[in-house]
Design a protein around this motif. Structure first.
Motif, short mmCIF file in Angstrom:
data_model
loop_
_atom_site.label_atom_id
_atom_site.label_comp_id
_atom_site.label_asym_id
_atom_site.label_seq_id
_atom_site.Cartn_x
_atom_site.Cartn_y
_atom_site.Cartn_z
N ILE A 153 -9.06 -7.70 -8.64
CA ILE A 153 -7.55 -7.81 -7.85
C ILE A 153 -6.30 -9.26 -9.33
CG2 ILE A 153 -6.17 -9.87 -6.68
CD1 ILE A 153 -9.49 -10.23 -5.17
N VAL A 154 -6.93 -9.27 -9.96
CA VAL A 154 -5.66 -9.51 -11.41
C VAL A 154 -5.30 -8.12 -11.91
CG1 VAL A 154 -6.00 -10.47 -13.98
CG2 VAL A 154 -6.88 -11.51 -12.20
N ALA A 155 -6.02 -7.21 -11.74
CA ALA A 155 -5.80 -5.52 -12.70
C ALA A 155 -4.72 -5.23 -12.22
CB ALA A 155 -7.14 -5.00 -12.79
N HIS A 156 -5.07 -4.97 -10.20
CA HIS A 156 -3.91 -4.69 -9.47
C HIS A 156 -2.71 -5.15 -9.31
CE1 HIS A 156 -6.54 -1.20 -7.43
NE2 HIS A 156 -7.06 -2.12 -8.22
N THR A 157 -3.13 -6.60 -9.42
CA THR A 157 -1.42 -8.06 -8.77
C THR A 157 -1.08 -7.10 -10.43
OG1 THR A 157 -3.14 -9.36 -7.65
CG2 THR A 157 -0.73 -10.04 -8.90
N ALA A 158 -1.48 -7.39 -11.61
CA ALA A 158 -0.47 -7.03 -12.93
C ALA A 158 0.39 -5.80 -12.94
CB ALA A 158 -1.51 -6.97 -14.29
N VAL A 159 -0.42 -4.44 -12.45
CA VAL A 159 -0.12 -3.70 -11.88
C VAL A 159 1.41 -3.12 -10.87
CG1 VAL A 159 -0.18 -1.49 -11.16
CG2 VAL A 159 -2.10 -1.80 -12.95
N GLU A 160 1.07 -4.07 -10.48
CA GLU A 160 2.07 -4.61 -9.16
C GLU A 160 3.37 -4.89 -10.02
OE1 GLU A 160 0.70 -6.75 -6.64
OE2 GLU A 160 -0.95 -4.69 -5.00
N GLN A 161 3.42 -5.88 -10.48
CA GLN A 161 4.37 -7.23 -11.38
C GLN A 161 5.06 -6.18 -12.18
OE1 GLN A 161 5.35 -10.33 -10.80
NE2 GLN A 161 4.15 -10.06 -8.76
N ILE A 162 3.98 -5.63 -13.10
CA ILE A 162 4.92 -4.13 -14.31
C ILE A 162 5.52 -3.22 -12.92
CG2 ILE A 162 4.46 -2.68 -15.33
CD1 ILE A 162 2.50 -3.85 -16.62
N ARG A 163 5.19 -2.63 -12.61
CA ARG A 163 5.92 -1.50 -12.11
C ARG A 163 7.51 -2.55 -10.64
NH1 ARG A 163 1.99 -0.30 -7.61
NH2 ARG A 163 1.17 1.64 -9.42
N ALA A 164 6.88 -3.49 -10.58
CA ALA A 164 8.27 -3.87 -9.81
C ALA A 164 9.42 -4.00 -11.61
CB ALA A 164 8.60 -5.87 -9.14
N ALA A 165 9.09 -4.95 -12.35
CA ALA A 165 10.24 -5.12 -13.31
C ALA A 165 10.93 -3.79 -13.90
CB ALA A 165 9.10 -5.46 -14.27
N VAL A 166 9.72 -2.87 -13.93
CA VAL A 166 10.98 -1.87 -14.12
C VAL A 166 11.11 -0.69 -12.89
CG1 VAL A 166 9.63 0.93 -15.03
CG2 VAL A 166 8.41 -0.59 -15.71
N SER A 167 11.47 -1.05 -11.65
CA SER A 167 12.06 -0.53 -11.00
C SER A 167 13.16 -1.34 -11.00
CB SER A 167 11.36 -1.33 -9.58
OG SER A 167 10.73 -2.33 -9.31
#
Length: 331
Positions: free
Chosen positions: A49-63
């Motif tokens: 869950i931590v790994a998938h949440t980190a990916v979501e946070q990174i993707r949101a920042a990039v967008s």
């Protein structure tokens, strides 16, 4: 208060319904010693869950075209060694060689962390625990891989500094111990991988001594930020440019102790301090009053022979004592 978003840590122990097979070492022990094979898919584990949440946070920042700093903390391979069964299947305990315990009679009593009256582990139990620990490492490797794959998909490697590190080393039977909280190499050395865009040494292996205290200055410089006055640690940019350059002259570690080992990490009444140079490790317990240790990593990389007391090493002990005193005075 330092973060815009926090995912609270959870799931230290898995629910019983997810356990396929497990084992727990007998008490008394002053640290957890158990493993469990889980039917849980990676994505449903706390670290997944931590790994998938980190990916979501990174993707949101990039967008949003925002700069970002993400701290992705995995619990494993910390005990209890509980991960999906497929990672256990990678390691056959019967094929794992037991570590060399060595002669522990040379150890000062303070160097020992385990309880004196704890039940010994059978060879079979030791191999099973080592296999479980290896399984946890492979599991974390897979979760970190999810984050790194996202950096690849989002084309961030050429503009993102990445550090992968552990907070401490770990004993898996060396010197007869199964935990951290020592000043041996197994406990004080950590994995540390740094990628900085444009660094000529990316992908190389640096052999110079560095410390985790160096990460702040290194990341600040990599991000183009000024390092505040008074911050300790060195910028590791020279090693990132050329991994063959020398690092620090010495690295320092310390650990607390209490006569009751159960209280060592909570209520230390004295400390052990250790200094490591390229060749030597020197350790003092309670300023030397509870014992000293000296190991030669050229001839004894597993720290099995304490050389303190041997006349031919008296000059080395004196030099290492002086090196250690520089830091001991301010800690």
């Amino acid at each position: 208060r330092s973060w815009d978003f926090v995912l609270p840590e959870s799931g230290k122990r898995p629910p019983a319904s997810e356990v396929i097979e497990s084992h727990e070492a007998r008490d008394p022990r002053n640290h957890s010693m158990d493993w469990a094979k889980l039917r849980t898919p990676d994505s449903k584990t706390p670290d997944g869950i931590v790994a998938h949440t980190a990916v979501e946070q990174i993707r949101a920042a990039v967008s949003k075209k925002q700069p970002f700093f993400v701290g992705v903390g995995f619990r494993r391979p910390h005990s209890p060694y509980s991960v999906p069964k497929k990672y256990f299947d990678l390691y056959d305990p019967r094929k794992i060689a037991l570590p060399e315990r060595g002669d522990t009679s040379f150890l000062p009593a303070a160097a020992w962390y385990e309880l004196a009256d704890q039940p010994p582990l059978s060879d079979k139990e030791q191999r099973e625990y080592m296999a479980a620990y290896f399984a946890c490492n492979s599991f974390v490797d897979a979760q970190a891989g999810l984050v790194f794959d996202a950096l690849e998909r989002l084309r961030l490697w050429d503009r993102t500094a990445v550090v992968f590190f552990g907070d401490h080393g770990y004993h898996t039977g060396e010197h007869g111990m199964w935990h951290k909280m020592t000043l041996f190499e197994e406990s004080t050395r950590v994995p540390l991988i740094i990628h900085v865009p444009g660094a000529r040494g990316n992908g190389g292996r640096a052999r110079g001594l560095v410390e985790l205290i160096d990460l702040y200055a290194t990341l600040a410089r990599a991000a183009g930020l000024a390092v505040p006055a008074g911050v300790e640690g060195m910028d590791l940019a020279p090693l990132l440019a050329d991994p063959h350059k020398s690092g620090k002259p010495a690295a320092y570690s310390m650990v607390g102790r209490n006569e009751d080992r159960n209280l060592s990490h909570k209520e230390p009444t004295y400390f052990g301090r250790s200094v490591r140079t390229e060749r030597w490790r020197y350790t003092e317990w309670d300023g030397g009053g509870r014992g000293t240790e000296l190991y030669d990593h050229e001839s004894d990389p597993r720290e099995m022979r304490n050389l303190v007391g041997q006349p031919e090493h008296a000059a080395t002990v004196a030099a290492m004592k002086k090196l250690l005193k520089r830091v001991a005075q301010v800690t």
